[in-house]
Design a protein around this motif. Structure first.
Motif, short mmCIF file in Angstrom:
data_model
loop_
_atom_site.label_atom_id
_atom_site.label_comp_id
_atom_site.label_asym_id
_atom_site.label_seq_id
_atom_site.Cartn_x
_atom_site.Cartn_y
_atom_site.Cartn_z
N ILE A 1 0.84 -1.20 0.00
CA ILE A 1 0.00 0.00 0.00
C ILE A 1 0.87 1.25 0.00
O ILE A 1 0.59 2.22 -0.72
CB ILE A 1 -0.95 -0.01 1.22
CG1 ILE A 1 -1.91 -1.20 1.14
CG2 ILE A 1 -1.73 1.30 1.31
CD1 ILE A 1 -2.73 -1.41 2.39
N SER A 2 1.93 1.24 0.79
CA SER A 2 2.83 2.39 0.86
C SER A 2 3.44 2.70 -0.51
O SER A 2 3.52 3.86 -0.92
CB SER A 2 3.93 2.13 1.88
OG SER A 2 4.78 3.23 2.00
N GLY A 3 3.86 1.65 -1.20
CA GLY A 3 4.44 1.85 -2.52
C GLY A 3 3.47 2.45 -3.52
O GLY A 3 3.86 3.18 -4.43
N ARG A 4 2.17 2.18 -3.32
CA ARG A 4 1.16 2.69 -4.24
C ARG A 4 0.74 4.13 -3.93
O ARG A 4 0.36 4.87 -4.84
CB ARG A 4 -0.09 1.77 -4.20
CG ARG A 4 0.17 0.35 -4.66
CD ARG A 4 0.54 0.28 -6.14
NE ARG A 4 -0.53 0.74 -6.99
CZ ARG A 4 -1.49 -0.04 -7.48
NH1 ARG A 4 -1.49 -1.33 -7.19
NH2 ARG A 4 -2.42 0.46 -8.27
N ILE A 5 0.75 4.52 -2.64
CA ILE A 5 0.18 5.82 -2.28
C ILE A 5 1.21 6.84 -1.80
O ILE A 5 0.86 7.99 -1.53
CB ILE A 5 -0.90 5.66 -1.19
CG1 ILE A 5 -0.28 5.25 0.15
CG2 ILE A 5 -1.97 4.68 -1.63
CD1 ILE A 5 -1.27 5.20 1.30
N ALA A 6 2.49 6.44 -1.69
CA ALA A 6 3.49 7.33 -1.10
C ALA A 6 3.64 8.65 -1.84
O ALA A 6 3.91 9.68 -1.22
CB ALA A 6 4.85 6.61 -1.03
N LYS A 7 3.45 8.65 -3.15
CA LYS A 7 3.63 9.88 -3.92
C LYS A 7 2.43 10.82 -3.81
O LYS A 7 2.52 11.97 -4.23
CB LYS A 7 3.89 9.53 -5.39
CG LYS A 7 5.19 8.76 -5.62
CD LYS A 7 5.40 8.43 -7.09
CE LYS A 7 6.66 7.62 -7.31
NZ LYS A 7 6.87 7.27 -8.74
N ARG A 8 1.33 10.35 -3.19
CA ARG A 8 0.12 11.17 -3.11
C ARG A 8 -0.13 11.73 -1.71
O ARG A 8 -1.04 12.53 -1.52
CB ARG A 8 -1.10 10.36 -3.55
CG ARG A 8 -1.00 9.86 -4.99
CD ARG A 8 -2.36 9.43 -5.50
NE ARG A 8 -2.95 8.36 -4.73
CZ ARG A 8 -2.76 7.06 -4.97
NH1 ARG A 8 -1.97 6.70 -5.96
NH2 ARG A 8 -3.36 6.14 -4.22
N HIS A 9 0.65 11.30 -0.72
CA HIS A 9 0.45 11.75 0.66
C HIS A 9 1.79 12.17 1.26
O HIS A 9 2.85 11.65 0.89
CB HIS A 9 -0.17 10.64 1.50
CG HIS A 9 -1.52 10.21 1.05
ND1 HIS A 9 -2.67 10.89 1.38
CD2 HIS A 9 -1.91 9.16 0.26
CE1 HIS A 9 -3.71 10.29 0.83
NE2 HIS A 9 -3.28 9.23 0.15
N SER A 10 1.73 13.07 2.22
CA SER A 10 2.96 13.49 2.90
C SER A 10 3.52 12.33 3.70
O SER A 10 2.79 11.38 4.07
CB SER A 10 2.68 14.68 3.83
OG SER A 10 1.93 14.26 4.96
N LEU A 11 4.81 12.40 4.00
CA LEU A 11 5.44 11.34 4.77
C LEU A 11 4.79 11.23 6.15
O LEU A 11 4.58 10.12 6.67
CB LEU A 11 6.94 11.63 4.91
CG LEU A 11 7.73 11.72 3.60
CD1 LEU A 11 9.21 12.01 3.88
CD2 LEU A 11 7.60 10.43 2.80
N ALA A 12 4.46 12.37 6.76
CA ALA A 12 3.86 12.35 8.09
C ALA A 12 2.50 11.66 8.08
O ALA A 12 2.17 10.88 9.00
CB ALA A 12 3.71 13.77 8.62
N MET A 13 1.69 11.90 7.06
CA MET A 13 0.38 11.27 7.00
C MET A 13 0.49 9.76 6.81
O MET A 13 -0.30 9.00 7.39
CB MET A 13 -0.46 11.88 5.88
CG MET A 13 -0.93 13.30 6.15
SD MET A 13 -1.79 13.48 7.75
CE MET A 13 -3.14 12.32 7.57
#
Length: 399
Positions: free
Chosen positions: A263-275
């Protein structure tokens, strides 16, 4: 003689380097009781092969990270893998517990694979892409710690505990060859001298973001290490599982970890690191709260107990890629040092929590106390993630 690599590594190489670093920690855990019987020593003494190993890996990361910033990732990785292969052979041939423990501590040199692979990723891509790439790496490499305890338990049943160290020896040799042929140097701006490098450290050490990211990582992984410290006892007492079945139970947490990394690999570019870190911490805490409530209400089965722990793995899969990318992005030219210091905090915290868990739990309280310790660590990680988010709100999200 094989030519040394001059180009950045393939993703598969980084996955293997990271996976074996984790595999070395947990593959032989189901064998600890049989090792204690063969060496005719207390279980607590054999357990030093876990706690002591974690302490040494913490110290080594403080050394290996700066060395890789000064001399490059490649030579430090190759040296670490060479020591690991020799140490694994020493463990295999050990005739008493003290010789075994000595070589076991030397095995910790393999931590270079995990610590410096993160730095290699950060060398290659920016922060958000690094989080996504680390998520993909984590998703695949999670199979190693998930299957490792099961494989180690099976090897023990078929051939005895030394078989695990035959595997470690072969893996060390194979990884050395792979790194030599595939991993070219990615640190294109090494420090001119250690003096020049040390003069840049205060900016890293004074960064509130760095400590927020690092503490979130440490507390997140701390819940996992607490599980390692108590799972074998709980599984044996509560559920009367065999060594191979204990291995499956210990490996269950990394099933969730693989999903979280995906999931992280799919959404990391759309959300801040903190979120991303906050999402992960809420998942871990929610699963543990449910599990603890079930135990306190006398609902204790293999499926409910290990099922709630899967959410810790899921949360860590969401949290750790973002936290690692963030800690190395505070000062990108010190990515190795940042990875080493952050990794050392993770392992040192893990060593403390493993020892604490082993000391506190008993057959009478193990089922609920293990989950309570894990929940406390996961909640502390949530606090750290919220702290980073607060900094982002005040100062803006870094590029």
């Amino acid at each position: 003689m094989m030519a040394g690599a001059r180009t950045p590594p393939r993703l598969a190489t980084l996955i293997l380097l990271t996976a074996v670093s984790v595999l070395t920690l947990n593959m032989f855990l189901p064998s600890l009781q049989n090792m204690a019987l063969e060496f005719d020593v207390d279980y607590a003494l054999v357990s030093l092969s876990v706690g002591g190993y974690l302490v040494v890996t913490a110290v080594l990361q403080l050394i290996l990270g700066p060395l890789s910033d000064r001399f490059g990732r490649r030579p430090v990785l190759l040296a670490g893998l060479a020591v690991f292969a020799v140490a694994s052979l020493g463990c295999l041939l050990a005739g008493n517990i003290w010789v075994f423990l000595g070589f076991r501590l030397l095995q910790s040199a393999v931590i270079a694979g995990a610590a410096l692979s993160r730095a290699v990723v950060r060398d290659m891509v920016p922060a958000q892409e690094a989080a996504a790439m680390l998520g993909h790496i984590g998703m695949v490499m999670a199979l190693a710690p998930m299957l490792g305890p099961s494989f180690g338990g099976l090897l023990d049943q078929l051939f005895g505990w030394r078989a695990s160290f035959v595997v470690f020896t072969l893996l060390g040799i194979g990884l050395f060859v792979l790194t030599w042929t595939d991993l070219g140097e990615t640190n294109k701006t090494p420090s001119a001298t250690f003096g020049a490098q040390f003069r840049t450290y205060p900016e890293l050490i004074r960064s509130r973001r760095f400590w927020g990211y690092s503490l979130c990582s440490a507390f997140s992984v701390g819940a996992f290490y607490s599980f390692l410290g108590g799972a074998a006892l709980v599984a044996g007492i509560e559920f009367d599982l065999s060594p191979a079945e204990v291995g499956i139970g210990i490996g269950s947490i990394t099933g969730g970890f693989a999903v979280g990394n995906f999931i992280s690999g799919r959404i990391a570019k759309r959300h801040s690191l903190a979120m991303l870190m906050i999402f992960g911490r809420i998942s871990a805490c929610a699963g543990l709260v449910v599990g603890l409530l079930l135990v306190l209400n006398d609902v204790v089965t293999v499926w409910t107990y290990f099922g709630c722990v899967v959410f810790v793995g899921l949360g860590n899969g969401l949290t750790l890629p973002a936290a690692a990318a963030g800690s190395m992005s505070v000062r990108p030219e010190l990515a190795g040092s940042a990875s080493g210091l952050s990794g050392a905090l993770m392992v040192a915290g893990g060593a403390v929590l493993t020892s604490l868990t082993s000391a506190l739990i008993s057959p009478e309280n193990g089922a609920w106390l293990l989950l309570a310790i894990m929940l406390a660590s996961a909640a502390a990680g949530l606090w750290a993630a919220l702290y980073v988010h607060r900094i982002d709100l005040r100062e803006g999200v870094p590029a």
